[in-house]
Motif scaffolding. Structure first.
Motif, PDB file in Angstrom:
ATOM      1  N   GLY A   2       0.776  -1.213   0.000  1.00  0.00           N
ATOM      2  CA  GLY A   2       0.000   0.000   0.000  1.00  0.00           C
ATOM      3  C   GLY A   2       0.816   1.275   0.000  1.00  0.00           C
ATOM      4  N   VAL A   3       2.123   1.188  -0.317  1.00  0.00           N
ATOM      5  CA  VAL A   3       2.906   2.410  -0.418  1.00  0.00           C
ATOM      6  C   VAL A   3       2.737   2.956  -1.824  1.00  0.00           C
ATOM      7  N   SER A   4       2.405   4.221  -1.922  1.00  0.00           N
ATOM      8  CA  SER A   4       2.261   4.777  -3.267  1.00  0.00           C
ATOM      9  C   SER A   4       3.230   5.924  -3.446  1.00  0.00           C
ATOM     10  N   LEU A   5       3.506   6.243  -4.677  1.00  0.00           N
ATOM     11  CA  LEU A   5       4.455   7.300  -4.962  1.00  0.00           C
ATOM     12  C   LEU A   5       4.067   7.974  -6.257  1.00  0.00           C
ATOM     13  N   GLU A   6       4.733   9.095  -6.512  1.00  0.00           N
ATOM     14  CA  GLU A   6       4.408   9.851  -7.707  1.00  0.00           C
ATOM     15  C   GLU A   6       5.631   9.942  -8.597  1.00  0.00           C
ATOM     16  N   VAL A   7       5.518   9.482  -9.841  1.00  0.00           N
ATOM     17  CA  VAL A   7       6.616   9.572 -10.791  1.00  0.00           C
ATOM     18  C   VAL A   7       6.121  10.309 -12.020  1.00  0.00           C
ATOM     19  N   SER A  52      18.615  11.646 -14.295  1.00  0.00           N
ATOM     20  CA  SER A  52      19.479  10.638 -13.685  1.00  0.00           C
ATOM     21  C   SER A  52      20.607  11.276 -12.892  1.00  0.00           C
ATOM     22  N   VAL A  53      20.550  12.593 -12.738  1.00  0.00           N
ATOM     23  CA  VAL A  53      21.588  13.281 -11.985  1.00  0.00           C
ATOM     24  C   VAL A  53      20.948  13.859 -10.736  1.00  0.00           C
ATOM     25  N   TYR A  54      21.625  13.704  -9.612  1.00  0.00           N
ATOM     26  CA  TYR A  54      21.081  14.228  -8.367  1.00  0.00           C
ATOM     27  C   TYR A  54      21.340  15.726  -8.247  1.00  0.00           C
ATOM     28  N   GLU A  55      20.488  16.379  -7.499  1.00  0.00           N
ATOM     29  CA  GLU A  55      20.606  17.827  -7.367  1.00  0.00           C
ATOM     30  C   GLU A  55      21.929  18.264  -6.762  1.00  0.00           C
ATOM     31  N   ASP A  56      22.439  17.471  -5.790  1.00  0.00           N
ATOM     32  CA  ASP A  56      23.696  17.899  -5.175  1.00  0.00           C
ATOM     33  C   ASP A  56      24.853  17.792  -6.164  1.00  0.00           C
ATOM     34  N   GLN A  57      24.738  16.845  -7.110  1.00  0.00           N
ATOM     35  CA  GLN A  57      25.780  16.751  -8.132  1.00  0.00           C
ATOM     36  C   GLN A  57      25.699  17.936  -9.088  1.00  0.00           C
TER      37      GLN A  57
ATOM     38  N   ALA B 283       8.814   1.478   0.858  1.00  0.00           N
ATOM     39  CA  ALA B 283       8.751   2.914   1.160  1.00  0.00           C
ATOM     40  C   ALA B 283      10.098   3.575   0.885  1.00  0.00           C
ATOM     41  N   ILE B 284      11.183   2.856   1.168  1.00  0.00           N
ATOM     42  CA  ILE B 284      12.516   3.398   0.873  1.00  0.00           C
ATOM     43  C   ILE B 284      12.680   3.570  -0.635  1.00  0.00           C
ATOM     44  N   ILE B 285      12.223   2.579  -1.386  1.00  0.00           N
ATOM     45  CA  ILE B 285      12.316   2.664  -2.852  1.00  0.00           C
ATOM     46  C   ILE B 285      11.492   3.846  -3.356  1.00  0.00           C
ATOM     47  N   LEU B 288      13.364   6.911  -2.651  1.00  0.00           N
ATOM     48  CA  LEU B 288      14.512   7.028  -3.544  1.00  0.00           C
ATOM     49  C   LEU B 288      14.113   7.670  -4.871  1.00  0.00           C
ATOM     50  N   ILE B 289      12.933   7.271  -5.361  1.00  0.00           N
ATOM     51  CA  ILE B 289      12.470   7.810  -6.640  1.00  0.00           C
ATOM     52  C   ILE B 289      12.216   9.305  -6.521  1.00  0.00           C
ATOM     53  N   SER B 290      11.725   9.695  -5.375  1.00  0.00           N
ATOM     54  CA  SER B 290      11.411  11.123  -5.226  1.00  0.00           C
ATOM     55  C   SER B 290      12.636  11.929  -4.829  1.00  0.00           C
ATOM     56  N   PHE B 291      13.734  11.245  -4.454  1.00  0.00           N
ATOM     57  CA  PHE B 291      14.939  11.938  -4.011  1.00  0.00           C
ATOM     58  C   PHE B 291      15.633  12.649  -5.138  1.00  0.00           C
ATOM     59  N   ARG B 292      16.179  13.753  -4.814  1.00  0.00           N
ATOM     60  CA  ARG B 292      16.982  14.442  -5.822  1.00  0.00           C
ATOM     61  C   ARG B 292      18.410  14.643  -5.326  1.00  0.00           C
ATOM     62  N   SER B 293      18.871  13.855  -4.385  1.00  0.00           N
ATOM     63  CA  SER B 293      20.281  13.976  -4.023  1.00  0.00           C
ATOM     64  C   SER B 293      20.912  12.604  -3.856  1.00  0.00           C
TER      65      SER B 293
END
Lengths: 577, 318
Positions: A2-7, A52-57, B283-285, B288-293
Motif C-alpha cells: 500500500g505504499v504509493s508514490l508519484e513519478v 538521472s543526476v542528483y541535485e547535489d551533483q 517505502a525506501i524505494i 529514492l524515486i522522489s529523491f533528488r540527491s
C-alpha cells in the motif's frame, strides 16, 4: 504494502512500480568521439534530461566550467578525475547508468584521444550498440571511422550515428545528408573488411541545446525520426545469446562433501535442460545433465547468461578451464588460431616472446607465430607488418601451448574472445578475436623461412608443453627415479645427466656446458647427484627446495610445484602465480 | 547428511523471465556478479570480502552464498571497525556472520583508537586515513590477502565511475587511475607480483535502486537504522546527528525525537540521518524515486575538498 508514490506526475502503487521494473531489460552502449565534438556534453545532457543526476551533483558543478553564468556545463557531470577537470579532457573509460520507463542503460563512455583504440575496444567489448559522434561543423574525422571500425570488429551490430553541433551549421539538412552519405559509404567499407554487417541509423542533434537528444527538436522540422534516446529505447538487444549453441566454461568445481560434485560457471550462450547430452572439452567425453543447481532451488532449464552449477550423471575428470558444450554442436579443440588483435600496450608485439592467453576461465602460454597484417584504419588496407604497436589493429596466427576449446568470434562472442597478458609486467597487452581455429600447431603459412628455417624455441615449447630448464636433484636414487617418472608421465621431455660421471668429476665446467646445451634445446635436463641422504634437494633457476625423502609422494608433488612456480610448466590453475 | 539433496521443488527458469521472455536486469546483474565472485575465488591464493554491514555488503554477501552453494563461502569476511560504528551495526554484523556461517575477521587500528583519533579533533580526512585506510592496509598485509572484494558501485561517485572490476593496487595499496589495465568482455586479468593486490568490485554495474530492489525481491535482512522511526537526534540546521559513542554536544544543545533514518551507514560522528517516514523497503524505494540527491550527500567526509574520494582511493581506500 500500500505504499504509493508519484513519478512524472503519475501516482503508482509501489508494487506496480516494482512489477514494471521487472519488465525492464538492459542495454549497454558505448560512446566515443574526437576531442571537442561534444561527447561529454551529449552524455551529460542525456543524464540530466532523463533526471538521472542528483541535485547535489548539479549544485557541485553549477557556475563552473566554460559556459555562461547561470548555465550548466554538462560536460562537468561526466569528467570524473581531477586531471580531467583541470585539463578539460577525459582520460579513461567511465561507466554511467540511467534508466527510463522502458529500459535500464549502461554507457561505456570512452575518450577520443589518449589510448583511444584500447579504450574504445574496452567499451565496445560489452556493448550491444555504439553511439558514434560526428561534429557537423567538421564532417567525418578519423576518430569517428576508428570508433565505427572497432565497434564492427568487436561485433557491436547497431551503430547510432549522432551528428552533433547541428546548431553550428544552422540545422542545415543538406549538410546533414552529405555527412550521412559520406559516413554510410565508410560503414559499408568497414563491414566488408570486418565481415560483420553494421546496422546504422543517423540522428541530427545539438547536445548543447538538447535538440533531439531526449526530446524531439522543433529546430529541424525536416527530420521526422526519433530522438537519440527514443532510438536507444527501441534498439533490439543485439546479441541473442539464446539462439547460439550451449557453452558453459567451468569456473570452479564445487565439492562440499563426498556426495556432491558440481561444476560452477556462467552460461556463455544457449540454454540447457536436465537430461541434455553434453560433451566436455578438451577431453571429448560425453555425459548427461543430471541437475541444474542454484541457491534458489534446482532448475529444469537454464538460459544464458545465468550463473548456475551443473551436476552430471557420471564421474568425469573435469576442472576449471574445461568447457561443457552441447553434444550435437561442440566447440573446436584448437592448438592454433588466427585472430584479429587490438594491441594495447606501450611495448610492441614481439614474436620471439611468450605471452599468456586468457580465454573464458583458462589461461595458457601462447606464441604469435606470424603477424598476418596490420590494418590501416584510414584506407582499410592490409599492410605487411613485423610487429603491432600500441593502438594498432591487425591479424596474427597464434600457437597455443595447450589445446583450448573455443569458437569463432563471429559465431560466439563469449567463447571466441581472449586477451593476451605479458607474463613479465602482467599487463593486458592485447584483445583478440578468433577468426579461424586449427587442430594442429601452425607453421608459418606461405613463409619459406618459417616452414623450412630452424625450429624455434617456441615451436619446441608448443609441442612439448614446457620450456627448457636444468633441474638439479641431490638425494636418494630411487626418489629421483620417481620424480623423473612422474615428469615423464605428464609428457615432459626429460634427459639425465649423472654428475658423478668421471668426465664431470675431472672437468666440472663440462657439467654446466652439458646442462646448458640441453636447456637451450628445450629439454628438461635432470642433473643428478645421487646419495644416501634422508633429504632431497631440488634446485632450479636460483630457487631451492629441501624435502623429506621419507615422504616420496609429497616430494614429487613439491618438485612439480617448484617447476610450475618458475614458469617451466604450463598451468591454468592460478593466474596469480 | 548430504548437502543439497533435491528436496526443494524443481523450478522452471521461466520464473526468471519477464513477460517478454527476457531475463530481468536484476537477474543479469546477479549472474554477472556471481561470475566475478567465482573467478576471484578460483584465481587467487587468499581472497577476502570486505564486509561493511551496509546494504551493499548485505547484497554482496548474499551473492557469495549463491555463488558457491551448496559449498560454503570459501573466503573470510573482514570488517574494518573504526570504533565509531553504531552499536546496532556491530550486533547485526555478528548475527549475520553466524547465520551465514562465514568466518568473520575484525580489524581495528588500535594504536590510533587508543590515541583518541576522532574527526572533531583531527579533520575528517586524517581521521578516515588512520581509522579506515591505514587499518585496511594493515589488515590486508597482516593476513597476506591478495584479493579483497568491496561493495563499491560505479554510480556512487565520479571517480568510482572509472574504477575497474579488478582494480590493481601496488604494494602500498595505491590506485593509479591513469594506468589501469584495460578490461574487456568478462576476461579479468588477476596476475600480480608478490606484495601487489587486486580490489574487486562485484557490484560495479549496480545502481542504488538496483540494490534496494534486489534486497526487496530476495528478502535480504538489513540493519534497522535504514528504516524510519523516532530517534533522538541533535538537530543542526538541516543535519541530524545521532547520539552514539562520545558525541560532543554544543553547550546547551539538547537532543530531540525526530522521525528519521540513515540512507547510508558510516561512522556515527560523520553520518547524518535524514528526515523520513520510510519504514519499509518499498517505502525506501518510493523515497529514492522522489529523491533528488545522491546517497553519499550525507557523508561529511566526501565533501571536504573537490575530488576527495579520488584522493582517498589513490592512497588505498576502497
Amino acid at each position: 504494502m500500500g505504499v504509493s508514490l508519484e513519478v512524472e506526475g503519475t501516482r503508482f502503487e509501489i508494487e506496480d512500480f516494482l512489477a514494471a521494473e521487472r519488465e525492464k531489460d538492459l542495454l549497454r552502449f558505448s560512446t566515443a568521439g574526437s576531442v571537442d565534438d561534444g561527447k561529454s556534453t551529449l552524455i551529460g545532457r542525456l543524464l540530466y534530461d532523463t533526471q538521472s543526476v542528483y541535485e547535489d551533483q548539479v549544485r557541485s558543478i553549477e557556475g563552473k566550467g566554460t559556459t555562461a553564468p547561470g548555465q550548466i556545463d554538462f560536460a562537468l557531470l561526466t569528467d570524473g578525475l581531477r586531471a580531467e577537470r583541470e585539463q578539460g579532457i577525459t582520460i579513461d573509460v567511465a561507466y554511467r547508468y540511467f534508466s527510463t520507463a522502458r529500459r535500464k542503460f549502461i554507457i561505456a563512455d570512452t575518450p577520443g584521444h589518449e589510448q583511444y583504440t584500447r579504450n574504445m575496444a574496452t567499451g565496445a567489448s560489452t556493448a550491444d550498440a555504439a553511439v558514434v559522434l560526428i561534429d557537423a561543423s567538421k564532417g567525418v574525422l578519423i576518430q569517428s571511422r576508428r570508433h565505427a571500425y572497432i565497434a564492427s570488429l568487436l561485433r557491436v551490430r547497431q551503430v547510432v550515428v549522432a551528428v552533433n553541433k547541428m546548431d553550428l551549421i544552422d540545422f542545415d539538412e543538406h549538410r546533414f545528408r552529405a555527412i550521412e552519405r559520406d559516413f554510410s559509404s565508410v560503414l559499408d567499407a568497414i563491414a566488408a573488411d570486418t565481415g560483420t554487417p553494421v546496422e546504422r541509423v543517423f540522428v541530427p542533434v545539438s547536445a548543447l541545446g538538447g535538440d533531439n537528444v531526449v526530446h524531439r527538436s522543433d529546430a529541424m522540422p525536416w527530420y521526422r525520426g526519433p530522438s537519440l534516446l527514443e532510438l536507444l529505447e527501441s534498439l533490439p538487444a543485439a546479441h541473442d545469446k539464446l539462439s547460439e549453441h550451449f557453452r558453459f566454461p567451468v569456473q570452479r568445481v564445487l565439492r562440499p562433501d563426498q556426495s556432491f560434485r558440481g561444476f560452477a560457471g556462467q552460461i556463455a550462450s544457449g540454454s540447457i535442460r536436465v537430461g541434455d547430452d553434453v560433451t566436455v572439452l578438451p577431453s571429448g567425453r560425453g555425459a548427461k545433465i543430471e541437475r541444474i543447481v542454484t541457491w534458489d532451488g534446482d532448475l529444469e532449464e537454464a538460459v544464458a547468461p545465468l550463473s548456475v552449477t551443473l551436476v552430471l550423471d557420471r564421474e568425469l575428470d573435469i576442472s576449471r578451464g574445461d568447457l561443457i558444450a552441447e553434444a550435437q554442436a561442440p566447440a573446436t579443440v584448437a592448438r592454433s588460431v588466427r585472430a584479429a588483435l587490438v594491441w594495447m600496450d606501450q611495448r610492441p608485439l614481439d614474436v620471439t616472446r611468450r605471452y599468456l592467453l586468457k580465454h573464458t576461465s583458462q589461461t595458457a602460454p601462447a606464441f604469435l607465430s606470424s603477424i598476418d597484417y596490420r590494418t590501416d584504419l584510414t584506407t582499410l588496407a592490409h599492410e605487411p607488418a613485423d610487429t603491432l604497436h600500441m593502438n594498432d589493429i591487425g591479424a596474427a596466427t597464434i600457437n597455443l601451448l595447450r589445446p583450448m576449446a573455443l569458437d569463432l568470434y563471429s559465431r560466439n562472442r563469449g567463447t571466441g574472445a581472449f586477451i593476451l597478458i605479458d607474463p613479465e609486467s602482467n599487463a593486458t597487452v592485447a584483445a583478440g578475436m578468433v577468426t579461424a581455429a586449427y587442430a594442429s600447431a601452425a607453421t608459418r603459412e606461405g613463409d619459406e623461412t618459417g616452414a623450412w628455417g630452424p625450429v624455434t624455441a617456441g615451436e619446441r615449447e608448443a609441442r612439448w608443453g614446457h620450456r627448457g630448464a636444468a633441474l638439479e636433484l641431490t638425494g636418494p636414487q630411487a626418489l629421483i627415479d620417481s620424480i623423473e617418472r612422474a615428469l615423464f608421465a605428464v609428457g615432459a621431455v626429460t634427459t639425465r645427466i649423472d654428475a658423478a660421471n668421471d668426465t664431470f668429476l675431472l672437468h666440472p665446467e663440462f657439467l654446466d656446458l652439458a646442462a646448458r646445451v640441453q636447456t637451450e634445446s628445450g629439454l628438461l635436463a635432470l642433473v643428478v647427484h645421487a646419495n644416501q641422504s634422508a633429504m632431497l634437494t631440488a634446485r632450479v633457476e636460483g630457487l631451492e627446495l629441501s624435502l623429506d625423502a621419507e615422504n616420496p609422494m609429497r616430494a614429487v608433488a613439491a618438485v612439480h610445484e617448484l617447476l610450475r612456480r618458475v614458469g617451466i610448466f604450463i598451468s591454468t590453475e592460478k593466474a596469480g602465480l | 547428511m548430504p548437502v543439497a539433496e533435491a528436496e526443494t521443488p524443481v523450478r522452471s527458469s521461466s520464473e526468471f523471465l519477464n513477460s517478454q521472455g527476457r531475463l530481468s536486469h536484476l537477474r543479469l546483474l546477479e549472474a554477472e556478479s556471481i561470475h566475478i565472485l567465482r573467478e576471484v575465488a578460483s584465481e587467487f591464493e587468499r581472497p577476502v570480502m570486505l564486509y561493511s554491514i551496509g546494504k551493499d555488503s548485505s547484497v554482496m554477501l548474499r551473492l557469495a552464498q549463491k555463488a558457491f552453494y551448496p559449498a560454503p563461502i570459501p573466503f573470510p569476511l573482514l570488517h574494518i571497525d573504526t570504533g565509531f560504528k553504531f552499536a546496532e551495526m556491530l550486533q547485526f554484523r555478528d548475527n549475520t556472520a553466524r547465520e551465514v556461517g562465514a568466518e568473520l575477521l575484525v580489524w581495528r587500528n588500535e594504536p590510533a583508537i587508543a590515541a583518541g583519533t576522532n574527526p572533531i579533533v583531527l579533520d575528517t580526512k586524517r581521521c578516515c586515513g588512520l581509522l579506515k585506510t591505514q587499518a585496511l592496509l594493515d589488515a590486508l598485509r597482516h593476513y597476506n590477502f591478495d584479493a579483497a572484494f568491496g561493495g563499491a558501485r560505479r554510480d556512487e561517485e565520479k571517480s568510482r565511475a572509472k574504477e575497474r572490476i579488478y582494480s590493481f593496487r601496488d604494494s602500498a595499496g595505491q590506485w593509479d587511475p591513469k594506468n589501469q589495465r584495460p578490461e574487456l568482455w568478462n576476461l579479468y586479468n588477476g596476475r600480480i607480483h608478490p606484495g601487489e593486490s587486486i580490489r574487486v568490485f562485484p557490484l560495479s554495474s549496480w545502481t542504488e535502486m538496483d540494490v534496494w530492489q534486489y534486497i526487496h525481491e530476495e528478502k535480504i535482512p538489513v540493519v534497522d537504522l535504514y528504516f524510519a522511526k523516532a530517534r533522538p537526534m541533535y538537530v543542526r540546521g538541516e543535519a541530524l546527528l545521532p547520539i552514539e559513542q562520545d558525541f560532543v554536544a554544543w553547550p546547551g544543545e539538547k537532543p530531540q525525537m525526530v522521525e528519521c533514518r540513515l540512507r547510508s551507514l558510516g561512522c556515527s560522528p560523520c553520518t547524518g540521518a535524514i528526515r523520513s517516514d520510510a519504514d519499509s523497503i518499498p517505502a525506501i524505494i518510493a523515497e529514492l524515486i522522489s529523491f533528488r540527491s545522491s546517497e553519499r550527500a550525507n557523508r561529511v567526509i566526501d565533501h571536504d575538498q573537490e575530488g576527495s574520494m579520488e584522493i582517498k582511493k589513490r592512497e588505498g581506500y576502497f
